[in-house]
Design a protein around this motif. Structure first.
Motif, mmCIF file in Angstrom:
data_model
loop_
_atom_site.group_PDB
_atom_site.id
_atom_site.type_symbol
_atom_site.label_atom_id
_atom_site.label_comp_id
_atom_site.label_asym_id
_atom_site.label_seq_id
_atom_site.Cartn_x
_atom_site.Cartn_y
_atom_site.Cartn_z
ATOM 1 N N GLY A 81 -96.583 -13.203 -22.889
ATOM 2 C CA GLY A 81 -96.463 -14.423 -22.097
ATOM 3 C C GLY A 81 -95.048 -14.951 -21.962
ATOM 4 O O GLY A 81 -94.854 -16.103 -21.574
ATOM 5 N N TYR A 82 -94.062 -14.138 -22.278
ATOM 6 C CA TYR A 82 -92.677 -14.594 -22.146
ATOM 7 C C TYR A 82 -92.205 -14.466 -20.703
ATOM 8 O O TYR A 82 -92.552 -13.512 -20.005
ATOM 9 N N ALA A 83 -91.397 -15.415 -20.287
ATOM 10 C CA ALA A 83 -90.748 -15.295 -18.984
ATOM 11 C C ALA A 83 -89.536 -14.373 -19.131
ATOM 12 O O ALA A 83 -89.056 -14.154 -20.248
ATOM 13 N N LYS A 135 -86.502 -14.814 -18.525
ATOM 14 C CA LYS A 135 -85.377 -15.496 -19.149
ATOM 15 C C LYS A 135 -85.533 -15.531 -20.673
ATOM 16 O O LYS A 135 -84.589 -15.275 -21.425
ATOM 17 N N GLU A 136 -86.747 -15.823 -21.091
ATOM 18 C CA GLU A 136 -87.022 -15.882 -22.532
ATOM 19 C C GLU A 136 -86.868 -14.499 -23.169
ATOM 20 O O GLU A 136 -86.394 -14.375 -24.298
ATOM 21 N N LYS A 153 -83.259 -13.830 -23.821
ATOM 22 C CA LYS A 153 -82.759 -14.518 -25.007
ATOM 23 C C LYS A 153 -83.231 -13.814 -26.269
ATOM 24 O O LYS A 153 -82.501 -13.665 -27.243
ATOM 25 N N GLN A 154 -84.498 -13.413 -26.239
ATOM 26 C CA GLN A 154 -85.096 -12.800 -27.410
ATOM 27 C C GLN A 154 -84.406 -11.482 -27.773
ATOM 28 O O GLN A 154 -84.164 -11.187 -28.927
#
Lengths: 430, 244
Positions: free
Chosen positions: B198-200, B202-203, B206-207
């Motif tokens: 469920g990460y976008a 953009k996320e 970053k991850q």
């Protein structure tokens, strides 16, 4: 569709129609069926038949007539049927069906009794020689006809019981023996009318007639059988359609009604719609036989994750999106993991549900089972929670560690919390 | 979100300005293909306010034949394609629009939009050439975002699609026919996993400490592998699960 929907799923038995009893019968089930129909004790009816039998065999004739013309049904009088003779079970659909019978001792005894009684009867009655001579062939013919006619019964029973292929040869054998008996009987009558010298010719003629009839009627019979099986197939399809229609009809209309009533309660409407959606998807996309019964316990990881998510979603009204990759059977460790995951889902729904749907991801890769539960809520810091609040520590982290797995809680960069649960599957379920 | 931006003045304004500039600067012509009129109306209402969203709906179609003719006539940049359609389904539309997709000047790109849960439908349209797949539960703003991403040539994966793809690639233990083509790299797999969680994009960046562009290129690579590879395993996998 209306046709299909109108089809009854279970043929209702008209209350006062005469059937021969399939349950606890001795011979053809005539007496029991009659007794049930007339509301009399079976013994009376049986005695009446025996009594009539003494009156020049009228009872036997009557019995035979009933046997031939009255269809076999289920049930009869009362429930005091001898258990050793026949058993019935109630199938999952609630339909009563006959269970495969052991060779029927009761029937054998009854038949034997009949034969003995007939012998006594024949001995006591004075017949002229010619009449006596005709008796044996007539009995032969009768026995043959009875054998073939009884086939219809067996075919019916076979449909209920679904017997294997071994019965088929038996059926054929019976038919053959029946035909043989009839042929022999008829031939004997002819022979007696003409003379023994023409026996060969008569037999040949009989055989020729038999073959001719088979040739004439064969194709027709084959076609009839094919039509019958086709019709049966159609009926099964119609029944399936009716079942789906009934389900969809009921639950969807029900939900729609509830939605109309709760139109101003957005949360409730959403919950109803999601529950209905899930239900419908289970119906449409799950393979045959799975997921349609809600009562049974899940026995694989994927099933357990979906079930837990659905329950938490229903209870807390927060949408939970589930993605599952791979699958494996549940064992002790993964069961504990599923419980921890459920706890995590509940937490996410309770404290992080405002930010949107909760995402659940489960993956089975080799021996490793991984579950991630993430929400987009405000997020929280484990260290800031008082030591006496055991929810997360015990039911998630503690539970995982006791069973040899690991649990990690971490904040997600752009808000929210993610719980990661990792577990090795137990050895034995390799 | 809006409260937060109002409360803290300058940064908020900067963000808003950036957002509107993006919307005004971008423009995309879209055709809606779906057999449910109500759904088309709903989507039209949500994304069709061109001044605000930058999306212009230039045509609609309820079935395969009309879809092909509308797409050929209007030459949109993006087609929102339903998977289940009368006349052969979304796959048929893709098959008959192959020439338009391959056009080097102005390619037509397809984004599958479906309620279907069945992996066979989803993987089917992706292999047929769709640039992404989103479910109909997607919010309006996410959908607009996806449309622009597809227009720019990137792939759009929903968590569910990522799950299907991982499933397809994970359960192939037999050695692949073409190693380079068939295997997902470790990085691609990680990206897919995060999408499934469920990460976008953009996320995910970053991850994994990579740029959004890199994430997009990983996703595109996965899509290419899915479309190009003539995988025996995928077929076998799907057949084993009665999906194809």
């Amino acid at each position: 569709m209306p046709d299909a929907a109108a089809l009854p799923l279970e043929d209702p038995r008209p209350p006062r129609k005469l059937y021969r009893s399939g349950d606890g019968r001795w011979l053809g089930g005539v007496a029991r069926g009659l007794a049930g129909h007339l509301g009399l004790p079976v013994v009376w009816v049986r005695l009446a038949f025996v009594g009539l039998f003494m009156a020049n065999g009228l009872g036997a004739l009557l019995y035979a007539a009933f046997w031939f013309f009255v269809p076999l049904g289920v049930g009869g009088v009362g429930d005091h049927k001898p258990a050793s003779l026949v058993g019935t079970e109630t199938s999952p659909e609630g339909r009563r069906r006959l269970v495969a019978r052991k060779p029927d001792k009761g029937q054998m005894v009854a038949l034997l009794l009949m034969v003995i009684v007939s012998m006594v009867f024949l001995g006591s009655v004075n017949l002229t020689n010619t009449a006596k001579a005709y008796l044996v062939p007539v009995v032969l013919v009768a026995a043959g006809v009875a054998l073939v006619w009884r086939q219809a019964d067996n075919a019916r029973r076979a449909r209920w019981v679904e017997v294997g292929g071994r019965r088929r040869t038996l059926t054929l054998l019976r038919a053959a023996v029946g035909v043989l008996l009839v042929t022999a009987g008829v031939s004997a009558i002819f022979v007696m009318q003409v003379s023994a010298a023409h026996l060969g010719a008569v037999l040949e003629a009989a055989l020729a007639v038999l073959v001719g009839i088979t040739l004439l009627a064969g194709p027709y019979l084959v076609r009839v059988t094919q039509d019958l099986s086709e019709e049966r197939l159609m009926r099964i399809r119609a029944q399936e359609r009716a079942e789906v229609a009934a389900h969809v009809h009921d639950s969807v209309l029900h939900t729609l009604t509830l939605i109309q009533r709760n139109a101003d309660n957005a949360g409730e409407v959403r919950r109803l719609a999601r529950a209905q959606e899930r239900d419908l998807r289970t119906w449409l996309y799950k393979p045959e036989g799975t997921g349609k019964d809600e009562a049974d316990e899940p026995d694989t990881v994927a099933e357990a994750v979906r079930r837990n998510a659905a329950e938490v979603e229903d209870k807390h009204g927060v949408p939970i999106e589930v993605v599952v990759v791979g699958d494996c059977p549940l064992d002790d460790r993964t069961t504990a993991q599923m419980q921890a995951a459920r706890e995590a889902m509940v937490n996410a729904a309770k404290y992080g549900g405002e930010g949107g749907a909760v995402q659940v991801y489960a993956e089975v890769e080799g021996r490793r089972v991984f579950v991630s539960v993430r929400d987009r809520g405000p997020g929280f810091d484990l260290d800031s929670i008082p030591a006496d609040r055991m929810g997360v520590r015990e039911s998630i982290i503690g539970r995982m560690e006791r069973n040899g797995g690991t649990a990690r809680l971490r904040p997600v960069p752009d808000g929210g919390t993610e719980v990661e649960l990792e577990m090795e599957r137990a050895e034995k379920t390799a | 979100m809006s409260d937060a931006t109002e409360a803290n003045g300058t940064t908020g304004e900067a963000e808003v300005a950036e957002g509107t500039e993006g919307a005004v600067g971008r423009h995309v012509r879209v055709v809606l293909v779906d057999d449910h009129r109500m759904f088309r109306t709903g989507v039209q209402a949500e994304i069709g306010q061109t001044a605000r969203t930058g999306v212009e709906v230039v045509g609609e179609a309820p079935d395969v034949d009309q879809a092909v003719s509308v797409i050929t006539r209007t030459r949109p940049e993006v087609v929102l394609l339903d998977v289940h359609l009368p006349g052969g389904g979304g796959v048929e539309v893709l098959r008959r629009s192959a020439a338009l997709m391959a056009d080097p000047e102005q390619p037509v790109r397809f984004l599958a939009l479906s309620v279907s849960d069945a992996a066979e439908d989803v993987i089917g349209v992706i292999r047929g050439g769709a640039r992404g797949y989103v479910t109909k539960t997607i919010t309006g703003s996410d959908l607009i975002d996806s449309i622009f991403r597809v227009q720019e040539g990137d792939a759009v994966f929903s968590p569910r699609l990522a799950g299907f793809v991982l499933d397809a690639f994970a359960s192939t233990d037999a050695p692949p026919v073409d190693e380079d083509l068939d295997r997902l790299t470790q990085r691609e797999r990680e990206v897919l996993r995060l999408i499934a969680r469920g990460y976008a994009y953009k996320e995910i960046g970053k991850q994994l400490f990579i740029s959004v562009k890199t994430v997009e290129s990983h996703v595109s690579a996965v899509l290419r592998k899915l479309q190009l590879s003539n995988r025996h395993e995928l077929t076998r996998w799907a057949t084993a699960r009665r999906l194809v």
